[in-house]
Each structure stands twice: as C-alpha cells, then as structure tokens.
Design a protein around this motif. Sequence first.
Motif, PDB file in Angstrom:
ATOM      1  N   UNK A   1      -1.803  -9.281 -12.433  1.00  0.00           N
ATOM      2  CA  UNK A   1      -2.540  -8.250 -11.700  1.00  0.00           C
ATOM      3  C   UNK A   1      -2.036  -8.143 -10.256  1.00  0.00           C
ATOM      4  N   UNK A   2      -1.703  -9.271  -9.644  1.00  0.00           N
ATOM      5  CA  UNK A   2      -1.164  -9.276  -8.286  1.00  0.00           C
ATOM      6  C   UNK A   2       0.157  -8.524  -8.231  1.00  0.00           C
ATOM      7  N   UNK A   3       1.012  -8.754  -9.238  1.00  0.00           N
ATOM      8  CA  UNK A   3       2.282  -8.030  -9.313  1.00  0.00           C
ATOM      9  C   UNK A   3       2.031  -6.534  -9.457  1.00  0.00           C
ATOM     10  N   UNK A   4       1.082  -6.171 -10.318  1.00  0.00           N
ATOM     11  CA  UNK A   4       0.788  -4.751 -10.526  1.00  0.00           C
ATOM     12  C   UNK A   4       0.316  -4.093  -9.239  1.00  0.00           C
ATOM     13  N   UNK A   5      -0.588  -4.741  -8.519  1.00  0.00           N
ATOM     14  CA  UNK A   5      -1.095  -4.175  -7.260  1.00  0.00           C
ATOM     15  C   UNK A   5       0.034  -4.050  -6.243  1.00  0.00           C
ATOM     16  N   UNK A   6       0.857  -5.080  -6.130  1.00  0.00           N
ATOM     17  CA  UNK A   6       1.981  -5.049  -5.186  1.00  0.00           C
ATOM     18  C   UNK A   6       2.926  -3.906  -5.510  1.00  0.00           C
ATOM     19  N   UNK A   7       3.176  -3.680  -6.800  1.00  0.00           N
ATOM     20  CA  UNK A   7       4.071  -2.598  -7.221  1.00  0.00           C
ATOM     21  C   UNK A   7       3.449  -1.230  -6.956  1.00  0.00           C
ATOM     22  N   UNK A   8       2.183  -1.077  -7.312  1.00  0.00           N
ATOM     23  CA  UNK A   8       1.531   0.220  -7.140  1.00  0.00           C
ATOM     24  C   UNK A   8       1.415   0.594  -5.663  1.00  0.00           C
ATOM     25  N   UNK A   9       1.284  -0.400  -4.802  1.00  0.00           N
ATOM     26  CA  UNK A   9       1.153  -0.114  -3.362  1.00  0.00           C
ATOM     27  C   UNK A   9       2.437   0.474  -2.783  1.00  0.00           C
ATOM     28  N   UNK A  10       3.562   0.194  -3.396  1.00  0.00           N
ATOM     29  CA  UNK A  10       4.825   0.716  -2.858  1.00  0.00           C
ATOM     30  C   UNK A  10       5.180   2.088  -3.413  1.00  0.00           C
ATOM     31  N   UNK A  11       4.433   2.551  -4.440  1.00  0.00           N
ATOM     32  CA  UNK A  11       4.693   3.857  -5.062  1.00  0.00           C
ATOM     33  C   UNK A  11       4.692   4.955  -3.998  1.00  0.00           C
ATOM     34  N   UNK A  12       5.660   5.895  -4.027  1.00  0.00           N
ATOM     35  CA  UNK A  12       6.824   5.994  -4.914  1.00  0.00           C
ATOM     36  C   UNK A  12       8.112   5.482  -4.267  1.00  0.00           C
ATOM     37  N   UNK A  13       7.944   4.577  -3.266  1.00  0.00           N
ATOM     38  CA  UNK A  13       9.113   4.088  -2.518  1.00  0.00           C
ATOM     39  C   UNK A  13       9.529   2.711  -3.037  1.00  0.00           C
ATOM     40  N   UNK A  14      10.075   2.688  -4.244  1.00  0.00           N
ATOM     41  CA  UNK A  14      10.392   1.418  -4.884  1.00  0.00           C
ATOM     42  C   UNK A  14      11.680   0.793  -4.370  1.00  0.00           C
ATOM     43  N   UNK A  15      12.646   1.602  -3.974  1.00  0.00           N
ATOM     44  CA  UNK A  15      13.934   1.051  -3.565  1.00  0.00           C
ATOM     45  C   UNK A  15      13.804   0.114  -2.356  1.00  0.00           C
TER      46      UNK A  15
END
Length: 561
Positions: free
Chosen positions: A435-449
Amino acid sequence: MMALEQNPVALTSPVPEAPSGTAGERPSGRPRWLLPLLVVLLLGQMAVAMVTTAVQQTPTIDEPVYVGTAAEYLHTHELVHNPEHPPLGKLVIGLGVALADPHLDARFSGDQGELGRHLLYGSGNDPWRVMLFARLPVIVLTLAFGWVAFVFARELAGSLAGLVALGLYTFSPDLIAHGSLATLDVPAAGFVLVSAWLAWRARRRPCRYVPLAGAALGAALATKMSTLPAVPVLLALTALSVWSARPPSLPRRLALRRAAVAAGVVALVAVAVVWVSYLLVDPRLRWDPDQPVPVVHGLRGLAVDLLPFPESYRDGMRVQFAFENHPWQGFLFGRLYTGALWYYLPAALLVKTPLGMLALGAAGTAAALAVRRLRPAAPYLLVPAAVLLAAAMLGARNFGTRYALFVPMFLAVAAGCALVVRRRWVTAGVAALVAFVAVSSLRTFPYYLPYSNEAFGGPAQTRLQLHDSNVDWGQDLGRLADRLRERYPHERVWLVYKGSGVPSYYGIRSRDPREVPPHEVRGLLVVSDSAAAKATGRLALLIAGSRPVDTVGHSITLYRR
C-alpha cells in the motif's frame, strides 16, 4: 527429453503451500472471481497510468530514433539506421507506427536522429498521434510482462504472492515511466524475465518450455545487445532445470547429456530468433550503414567476430563498444563528473525505487535463500538480474536506471516470496508495504520519469540527485508550451532545452542564452534540469544570477532574470 516429459519427477510443488493457497488453487472461503478481478484492476490502473503518460509527453531523446527507424523498416525494408540496437524492439514499435501510417520522405538523407525528427516534424505528420501509436505496443508488452511476474510469483509462493508481485510491478514508477515510451529498455528486460520464468517451468515439462525459454532469450538479444551477459546464465539455468527433472532411474551420464542438449536447444533457438528479426526487415539482409563502423581490436574484437549473428548485428556491437570508449559525463548526488562510477546504478536504484519495494525485495530475497523449499527457485530469481546488473555497472554510460529495469521486475517476483513465512504479522506487514508503494506511485502521477522515493525528497528533488533519463529526458516540452501560454504570455523566453522535440512546433518562440552576452539575457530563462545539472561556463553563471520562479513536470525549471 521426451522421456522426461512422460516421467516427470515430483517437483510440481517446489515451495510450501502458502496461506492463500498454491498456484492453480482457489483459496478456501474466497469467491473464484476475486483473484482475476484483482489482477485486472492492478493491470488496468497501470494501463491508465501509462496511456495517460504517453498522451501527455512529447518525444524523449531516444524515441524519434526508434520511431524513425521503425518507419524506415516498414517503408523501405532496409537496415540502414540505428545498427547499435537489433530490429525486434523497433519492429514492435513499428506495429504502432504502421497503424498511425505516417508519411515518410523517401528522399530524406541524414543520420538517425535527423531521420526521426524529420518524420515527426518535417513530413506533415502529427507528432502527437505518431508518438501515441508508437508507444501503444510497448504499453501492451509491459502489461504482458506484469502478468508473467504475477504467474511466476504465484507458482512459487501462492496467489497472495502473485498479487504482491503484480502490485509492486504495476505501481513501479520506473516501469510505468519507461513502459509508456517507444523505447527498448522495458521490452529487453521483460523478455529476460520471461526466459527465466520459462526456464524454471522446464523443471516440470522440459520438452515444452526449453524451446520457449530459448525463444524469449532470443527476443531479448534481438531487442538490446546489453542482454548478452544473460546468455550463459539462462543456458545454465535451463540445464539445471532439465537435470532436476531427470527420472531417478536415469543414469547420471545420460542426465548430464540431456541437460547439455537442452542448453544447446536454448542457444540455437535464441540465435534463430535473432536471425529471423533481421530477415523480417530485409529477407536479403542487405547492410548499408549510414555511418562509419568503428574498428574493435583485442578480445572485444575477437568476441564480436565469433558471434553467430548477422553482420549488421556484429557491426552494431562495434558501435556499442565505441560508445563505451567515450568519456561521458555523469551526475550523481549533486556531483558532475567525467567517466563512470561503478556504484552509479545501485545508487540510482536506491533513489528511484519505492521504499516499500526495496524492503519487500530484500525480505523476499532473504526468504528465497533461507527457506529450504524455495532455494531451488533462488537462482532463477536472483542470478539473471545480478549478472545483468554487474555487467551494466561496468558500462561507461551513467544515464539512468533504464539500463537496469530488470531489477524492479525480478525484485517484484522475489518480494512475493516473503509470504512463505507463515506469520499473520508478515501478511499484514507485506500488505502495508505494498500500500505504501501504491501511495508513493500515485502521488507522482503523471510525472513518473522524475520519480524518487520519500527518502530523497520525492520527484521535486530528483534533479538534485540525478540527471538525464532519471529526471529530464525532453518529455515536457509540450507542457512547457502550455505553461508559457497560460502564465507567461508575451514574455521574452531564453531556452536551453535538452531533448529531441522541436520547440517552435509547440509554439515556443525563444533564443539560446548562450549565444549572446549575459547582460542581454533578460526575462524568462528556461532550462532543462539535465542541462542545468551539467551547466558550466556561461550557462552556470546565468543560472547563478537568476531566481527560480516555476517548474514544469519536475524536469524543466523557469528562472527570472
């Protein structure tokens, strides 16, 4: 090997039954449709993230080269540009290019970079449309590799382990970022993962999975030459699988012979796949490079000469070796340097991998090594990624974690193995970290690079630690154009852009501040963060004498002068 197919040994359950049920079983008390639904939801959110990113980003530095070469393959069926990479990845990209059906100027002559820019900006095509269609096949492949990660982990440690692997895979910012681009890094890494998984499956049904493992390995070799160090590893793993699948009554000498034959089959199929990829472009295998091919001496030259591949592949290897001899500049933790640091990739992965994924990957790796019945799978999970990472660490190009995307792929599968420890608190802890990984990933949307994890300040601070494809690969030129129109209309713009896009196409009217005396540079100074990281001389003085006022996509900084 046929005898092995008919007399498989009892290796159908190489790991202990996980609390959630083993592969192929439905966990008791849970509806049959729940697992497929969760798989679809996880892959679906990754698809949405990648398509959104693909729609919004302008061409990165490498993409026009691959897109232009793919269009050339489709229209002229010639091997001319970009010999340093084999054709298969570009043929995959070409599926999307064919659907976009751009006009290709057959009279154009220039290098591979100019070819791509001319196709996108100088031939009457819509670059937004061409790039989106070119990126779609890579997006589909990335999702398919996610399914492989799920199945691999599920077979090792049960359904929950598969979901953990898939969750980490689908929320990995690096895999989302590069899986949404028309580049070769995700396809090459994914084919290595598939080959390792099929080699593992060969422990049960050698006759079926040995040739398939060879085909996947060949696909990796036909996509990027950097996967060559995986060849001896996967040959050895295949031989190990066939040896492990031997009937108890089979003499040792015959079992060794069958293992060696299996490794030979993998090698032959892999070589055949490489040849077929070149024949698909040009059945006559004409080779007319657009640039001089470097001469390679010594052991490297001998190794290239011995490769059982087409001449264009071997010349591509010579180009790659010439790149390795170039004194490239790197940037790590705020330090600009010339040459290569052996620890660059581990350090960059530490910055750009979510903290929860690092923790779960370490736990899963420990479980794979410590749990007796998981140990047979440990070489398949750990050795291919370790060997490829070691080879990449010896390279001269410290440009980004895209050179090590196999690490998050294999790490996701290994992470699922943490669940073999049958403790309720383990399951709860694993769920919390996912869940921590998911939140960290979603917070950067849509600037993943430009993603970096929380320990290094998040995406807004990545530019202080790393550069190039870790942060700014030219992807935000379109967003910059929108920002200038919305907030800074009619202002004078001085632009230092590091990328393959053409600013004027997006309506950006600017000048290069390095071409005039510093006192004339007034107004908005716009600098790509990769250029700022490597700034020296006049550009460094201009940035030092300016005040940052805005940022675009965490990759371009606007200064006021």
